[in-house]
Design an enzyme around this catalytic site. Structure first.
Site, PDB file in Angstrom:
ATOM      1  CG  ASN A 101       2.797   6.139   0.883  1.00  0.00           C
ATOM      2  OD1 ASN A 101       3.817   6.454   0.289  1.00  0.00           O
ATOM      3  ND2 ASN A 101       2.822   5.549   2.053  1.00  0.00           N
ATOM      4  CD  GLU A 102       5.029   2.054   2.048  1.00  0.00           C
ATOM      5  OE1 GLU A 102       4.330   1.566   2.951  1.00  0.00           O
ATOM      6  OE2 GLU A 102       6.242   2.251   2.153  1.00  0.00           O
TER       7      GLU A 102
HETATM    8  O1  AHR Z   1       8.826   6.492   6.328  1.00  0.00           O
HETATM    9  C1  AHR Z   1       8.012   5.874   7.264  1.00  0.00           C
HETATM   10  C2  AHR Z   1       6.894   5.076   6.620  1.00  0.00           C
HETATM   11  O2  AHR Z   1       7.409   4.017   5.895  1.00  0.00           O
HETATM   12  C3  AHR Z   1       6.073   5.823   5.627  1.00  0.00           C
HETATM   13  O3  AHR Z   1       5.066   6.549   6.210  1.00  0.00           O
HETATM   14  C4  AHR Z   1       5.506   4.729   4.777  1.00  0.00           C
HETATM   15  O4  AHR Z   1       5.239   5.128   3.460  1.00  0.00           O
HETATM   16  C5  AHR Z   1       6.514   3.628   4.883  1.00  0.00           C
HETATM   17  O5  AHR Z   1       5.928   2.421   5.202  1.00  0.00           O
END
Ligand code: AHR
Length: 649
Positions: free
Chosen positions: A372-373
């Protein structure tokens, strides 16, 4: 959409007499880049009770007694124990044992509070089910009651538990009135001992009438966005606070009763809004999300763990928690198995499971997000391993890599060149910033490299200082999105985030759609997404003002598209200023067949918002504009976003 025809004449009167119209040029002969069908999509995450307690229509919380405190969500009375011996479900072993004797004065039973109460509608049917076994000599009768806000009974029935072995029992209840904070009660009527597990209650009216289905109004709201892509299951929950609590898609498929639950990381990660009762039942798992994608005509885009726990939102565990490279195989295998589950032949192990669950045809998955991030070398090293295998075994799958959690800065600057080097297909960018960022960045993608990976603006939202979903935030997103569309040759997907929030159960805001146990409300931001999603067009048309793209000049933003399916030109115009403006849009080379028609969002109050109580403060209104020869004459009222379609001959 609310219908209120605005008279062009009347609107014209409101505009300063004598003010020179701004002249925009659209070169209709020069059809530009295709706008990908995936361009405007949806990001889904089980945050803010978005799945359990939200889109997933199950009304019972902790139906399997597997929360860390197994009776959380339940109010037990009488003689009750939680046990796990000879369970009904090996992966969810806990169950409750209820005993009633002539001495049990209170009676024996359990009341479930639902998710901030259960919403019951008068006259609608609710399907109750339970797995039970009888440990007594005689059959034991058990009452099943729906209770209203004031604790009065609104529906009742009963079942006789006869079998010594675990067996599923089911009945239907129809409440005699509407309640938004209802409860479910089971109560032994006869003396004896019974074991109960997986106590469930669903409205019969789910999305498409499916069992184990989705809440109708919320699923319909998604369909109404006309999304091109559906990203799931998040967000940070993909990664998990720890590797053990990552989203394991394999736990989210197969019989719902035996899907092992997981704590939801949003249970505790926003310290000021803790929800100790927030878990993931996985009842709405990967199968259900593929099915939803199919139902709403969106490309499914699952994101899986790359073997790194959450680096960003992690105050509670090691943000560097990772699987050693040499042990990454099982994570890569999860990716391969997922592709098999989605697309594989029904003779394969995972394709067979998909068929058994009710979908023999493949889901035709084309995209996969890895991580993800995530950021740093530890991410790149892991992604490299995934790519080696995925490229060889599944060259048809487009891979999405991360640019980290921010719109720029150290992680971003390191990752983008790395993503190019690794030749991922798309790079996921995230930005949660002030409305001013969105206004100022309508040109963000004008200068992006056209040869590298494409952009997936995978999480974005304008964060007004109040963090409300007000019109100010929505308008800035509309302005910014003109830049996404103008750059459709490099931006292939964009998804606002997060999607859902329970009015009582939120951890993060703003969010696109808010709801309580009965109702939901679409924010101004939702309507911006909807106007884009329903009017995407198929190709960019060059639109200029004084020879330049219109991206902030005089606080105006605009983009034009051609829709080859309907032979229409689509204009999207934002006036973010406080002056009303008149425009002349020259459709050079076009032969319009009639007036321009569309919708407009407008408010004199930037702070305006839609709430459950006042859901229609800012809604799209119908709109027409005059077309003379090939010139569209229109007004762009202050603080407005409008979309107009012009049919061509
Ligand atoms: O959208 C909320 C959060 O924001 C998500 O889970 C994450 O990917 C981001 O930091």
């Amino acid at each position: 959409m609310k219908t209120k025809l605005l008279s062009t004449f009347l609107l014209g009167c409101a505009f300063a007499a004598g003010a020179q119209p701004m002249e925009l040029q659209v070169n209709v002969k020069e059809i530009g880049a295709p706008i990908q069908p995936t361009m405007y999509g949806i990001f889904f995450e089980d945050i803010n009770f978005g799945a359990d307690g939200g889109l997933y229509a199950e009304l019972v919380k902790n139906r399997s007694f597997e929360f860390d405190h197994p009776l959380l969500g339940w109010e037990p009375f009488g003689q009750i124990q939680v046990l796990d011996k000879n369970p009904c479900f090996d992966q969810n072993p806990h169950y409750v044992q209820l005993t009633k004797t002539p001495e049990t004065k209170t009676g024996t039973g359990l009341v479930n509070e639902g998710f901030f109460g259960m919403g019951f509608k008068k006259g609608e049917n609710y399907r109750f089910s339970v797995y039970a076994r009888n440990l007594s000599e005689k059959p034991v009768r058990m009452a099943v009651d729906l209770i209203g806000n004031d604790r009065e009974l609104t529906a009742y029935s009963s079942i006789e538990i006869t079998d010594k072995d675990w067996k599923r029992y089911e009945l239907v209840l129809s409440p005699n009135r509407t309640d938004d904070r209802g409860r479910l009660r089971v109560l032994l009527l006869g003396d004896g001992t019974v074991d109960l597990d997986h106590i469930s209650l669903f409205p019969e009216k789910t999305w498409k009438g499916r069992k184990n289905g989705l809440r109708n109004d919320l699923a319909q709201a998604l369909a109404d966005l006309n999304p091109g892509v559906f990203r799931f299951p998040g967000g940070c929950i993909v990664e998990g606070t720890t590797l053990e609590t990552r989203y394991n898609w394999k736990h989210s498929v197969g019989p719902v009763e035996n899907r092992p639950i997981n704590i939801n990381r949003w249970n505790y990660s926003q310290g000021v809004r803790r929800f100790p009762d927030y878990y993931q039942s996985y009842g709405m798992g990967f199968y259900e999300m593929f099915l939803l994608s199919e139902d709403i005509g969106a490309e499914p885009l699952p994101v899986i763990s790359c073997g790194l726990a959450c680096q960003f939102e992690n105050k509670y565990a090691d943000p560097q928690a990772m699987v050693p490279i040499k042990e990454l195989d099982c994570y890569i295998q999860d990716a391969l198995d997922l592709i098999e589950f989605a697309n594989g032949d029904t003779t394969t192990r995972w394709g067979k499971l998909r068929a058994e669950m009710g979908h023999p045809a493949p889901f035709n998955m084309k995209y996969l997000g890895v991580g993800n991030e995530q950021w740093g070398e530890i991410y790149v090293e892991r992604l490299t391993e995934f790519l080696k295998v995925l490229r060889e075994k599944h060259p048809e799958i487009k891979i999405i890599g991360s640019s980290g959690p921010f719109k720029d800065g150290e992680y971003f600057d390191y990752l983008w060149p790395e993503m190019k080097r690794l030749q991922v297909d798309l790079v996921d960018e995230h930005y949660y910033n002030a409305p001013s960022f969105f206004y100022d960045n309508a040109k963000r993608y004008d200068s992006y490299d056209r040869e590298g990976p494409k952009v997936f603006a995978g999480e974005y939202a304008a964060h007004h200082h109040t963090r409300k979903n007000n019109f100010d935030a929505a308008l800035s997103e509309a302005a910014f999105m003109t830049g996404l569309e103008r750059n459709a040759d490099v931006v292939y997907m964009a998804t606002y985030a997060p999607l859902f929030a329970h009015v009582e159960g939120w951890q993060w805001k703003p969010d696109l759609i808010w709801f309580d146990s009965m109702k939901s409300v679409k924010t101004p931001n939702y309507y911006v997404q909807q106007l884009y999603g329903q009017n995407a067009g198929t190709h960019v048309l060059p639109l200029t003002y004084e020879g330049q793209p219109l991206a902030g000049e005089r606080k105006m933003y605009a983009t034009a598209a051609f829709d080859e399916n309907t032979n229409e030109i689509i204009l999207k115009i934002v006036n973010a200023g406080i002056d009303n403006r008149s425009l002349k849009v020259y459709l050079n080379g076009a032969r319009p067949a009639g007036q321009a028609q569309g919708f407009m969002l407008q408010s004199d109050m930037l702070e305006a918002e839609n709430t459950i109580e006042t859901p229609c403060t800012v809604v799209p209104e119908e709109r027409t504009a005059t077309v003379r020869d090939n010139v569209v004459e229109l007004d762009a009222p202050k603080q407005s976003f409008q979309v107009l379609r012009i049919q061509l001959q």
